[in-house]
Motif scaffolding. Structure first.
Motif, mmCIF file in Angstrom:
data_model
loop_
_atom_site.group_PDB
_atom_site.id
_atom_site.type_symbol
_atom_site.label_atom_id
_atom_site.label_comp_id
_atom_site.label_asym_id
_atom_site.label_seq_id
_atom_site.Cartn_x
_atom_site.Cartn_y
_atom_site.Cartn_z
ATOM 1 N N GLY A 102 63.431 39.186 46.714
ATOM 2 C CA GLY A 102 63.264 40.432 47.453
ATOM 3 C C GLY A 102 63.883 40.356 48.829
ATOM 4 O O GLY A 102 64.551 41.303 49.284
ATOM 5 N N GLY A 103 63.706 39.224 49.506
ATOM 6 C CA GLY A 103 64.290 39.054 50.821
ATOM 7 C C GLY A 103 65.797 38.997 50.809
ATOM 8 O O GLY A 103 66.451 39.273 51.828
ATOM 9 N N SER A 104 66.353 38.654 49.652
ATOM 10 C CA SER A 104 67.811 38.614 49.500
ATOM 11 C C SER A 104 68.389 39.970 49.132
ATOM 12 O O SER A 104 69.596 40.093 48.933
ATOM 13 N N GLY A 105 67.533 40.975 49.017
ATOM 14 C CA GLY A 105 68.004 42.334 48.799
ATOM 15 C C GLY A 105 68.132 42.772 47.365
ATOM 16 O O GLY A 105 68.685 43.840 47.084
ATOM 17 N N PHE A 106 67.595 41.988 46.431
ATOM 18 C CA PHE A 106 67.701 42.371 45.027
ATOM 19 C C PHE A 106 66.579 43.330 44.635
ATOM 20 O O PHE A 106 65.477 43.279 45.194
ATOM 21 N N GLN A 107 66.872 44.183 43.662
ATOM 22 C CA GLN A 107 65.823 44.987 43.050
ATOM 23 C C GLN A 107 64.961 44.065 42.199
ATOM 24 O O GLN A 107 65.488 43.292 41.383
ATOM 25 N N ILE A 108 63.672 44.118 42.386
ATOM 26 C CA ILE A 108 62.794 43.229 41.634
ATOM 27 C C ILE A 108 61.648 44.011 41.017
ATOM 28 O O ILE A 108 61.231 45.063 41.511
ATOM 29 N N VAL A 109 61.169 43.469 39.904
ATOM 30 C CA VAL A 109 59.948 43.943 39.267
ATOM 31 C C VAL A 109 59.072 42.714 39.092
ATOM 32 O O VAL A 109 59.483 41.737 38.467
ATOM 33 N N SER A 110 57.880 42.754 39.678
ATOM 34 C CA SER A 110 56.986 41.600 39.592
ATOM 35 C C SER A 110 56.020 41.777 38.430
ATOM 36 O O SER A 110 55.310 42.779 38.352
ATOM 37 N N LEU A 111 56.040 40.817 37.528
ATOM 38 C CA LEU A 111 55.090 40.802 36.421
ATOM 39 C C LEU A 111 53.924 39.912 36.839
ATOM 40 O O LEU A 111 53.974 38.686 36.726
#
Length: 374
Positions: A102-111
């Motif tokens: 997330g800090g690197s700017g990627f779109q993330i989805v946390s499971l």
């Protein structure tokens, strides 16, 4: 009392109790541009691929820094900026992966899943069904914050069937557990010398799929964390792009020799026998483990704090530390626990000494060790 083999025991999830012959390698000064250092780097890279069945499909790219540097470098280099990453978060280091991605700017989805039961293929399938735009799956293999060993084979099967790219944080497991990067079809596996390879920190190792790395030129927004540029420079010159930590590389070279001589199967068996001796000994003293044995990675054991009112982790830690043994508190994901790592130059004789020292330390702070009520 059992004789101690080491003056100091670092019983953490890594760094760890380093074998003397590996420490000795750090006493030699080395030129990073010398042929000997280039040959050493190549031997390390080749051996990393050998022990994970990656010789034909993957390449090993070392980079300066802790293992987390390698994870961020791998994300920047191997993952397109428009990708969406599903992150399995069932422990502290899943949270760390979320923080880095997330800090690197990627779109993330946390499971987000509980610590137990272990995640299943169905859990991953459901997350992918809920968001069809997910392109990558990122997870931690050995969650040393708790001691969980996540089922990477089952998750890899889902990734292959659904056409998702798999990235594995194997920082704590690489070298101690079988990881077949070709069979897993892993996009990347992130490794560290200061865990099951029993060396010292300072280098990150990324096992990257060769075809994906070839396609990643100039993708990284970072100069120093550009794995593609590091790989191409190593291939062309045999040298690192920036000054490497030569003493650390020397130690890792010796660690590879030692790992090969012992064999991964024998090393894993040593870890398991030490872990078994520790867990059984602590249970005999009335301690309870955080995890059932079948879910635990036999490289670290997590125990609940005693209920004895005389106990505090700080007092226990200090009593152990005065005797030359360092343990770790539980992470926030496992509050009210402490951890004892058994990676490194540790065997069952050391475990006997460690258990006797635990008895001494707890007696000093007024906590019972006879298996009575706590």
């Amino acid at each position: 009392m059992t004789d101690r083999r080491h003056d100091f025991y670092l019983l953490t999830p890594g760094p760890l109790t380093v074998p003397p012959e590996i420490k000795a390698e750090m006493l030699s000064d080395r030129s990073p541009n010398a042929e000997a250092h280039q040959a050493l780097t190549k031997r390390i890279r080749d051996y990393m691929l050998e022990i994970c069945n990656g010789t034909e499909t993957h390449v090993c790219v070392p980079i300066q820094g802790s293992a987390t540097y390698g994870i961020e470098a791998g994300l920047h280099t191997l993952v397109p900026r428009d990708a969406k990453i599903l992150i399995l978060e069932n422990g502290y280091y899943g949270g760390r992966l979320r923080e880095v991605a997330g800090g690197s700017g990627f779109q993330i989805v946390s499971l987000n899943l509980p610590m137990m039961p272990l995640p299943t293929a169905q859990d991953i399938e459901a997350a992918l069904d809920a968001d069809e735009s997910i392109t990558h799956i990122l997870l931690c293999h050995a969650e040393t914050g708790t001691g969980i060993l996540n089922p990477i084979e089952a998750i890899a099967d889902v990734a292959k069937r659904r056409g998702k790219k798999l990235l594995i944080d194997a920082v704590a497991s690489f070298g101690g557990f079988k990881i077949d990067v070709a069979a897993l079809d892993a996009e990347a596996v992130f490794c560290s010398p200061n865990k099951c390879l029993e060396s010292v920190p300072g280098v990150a190792l990324v096992i990257a799929k060769k075809s994906s790395l070839e396609a990643s030129e100039k993708r990284s927004p970072s100069v120093v964390l550009d794995l593609h540029a590091q790989w191409k420079f190593l291939e062309a010159t045999g040298c690192w792009r920036w000054t490497p930590p030569t003493h650390v590389v020397g130690a890792l070279g010796k660690a590879c020799e030692r790992h090969k001589a012992e064999g991964m199967t024998a090393r894993a068996a040593r870890y398991r026998s030490s872990w078994r001796r520790l867990v059984d000994g602590m249970r005999q003293r009335g301690f309870k483990t955080l995890l059932p044995d079948e879910a635990a990675a036999p490289i670290i054991a997590t125990f609940y704090d005693p209920e004895d009112p005389a106990y505090s982790f700080e007092a226990f830690y200090e009593a152990m530390s005065r005797r030359g043994l360092v343990i770790f508190p539980g992470r926030l994901t496992a509050a009210g626990t402490f951890r004892i790592g058994i990676m490194g130059d540790i065997n069952e004789t050391d475990i006997s000494f460690i258990l006797e020292t635990i008895d001494e330390s707890l007696a000093e702070i007024g906590v019972r060790t006879d298996g009575g009520a706590r």
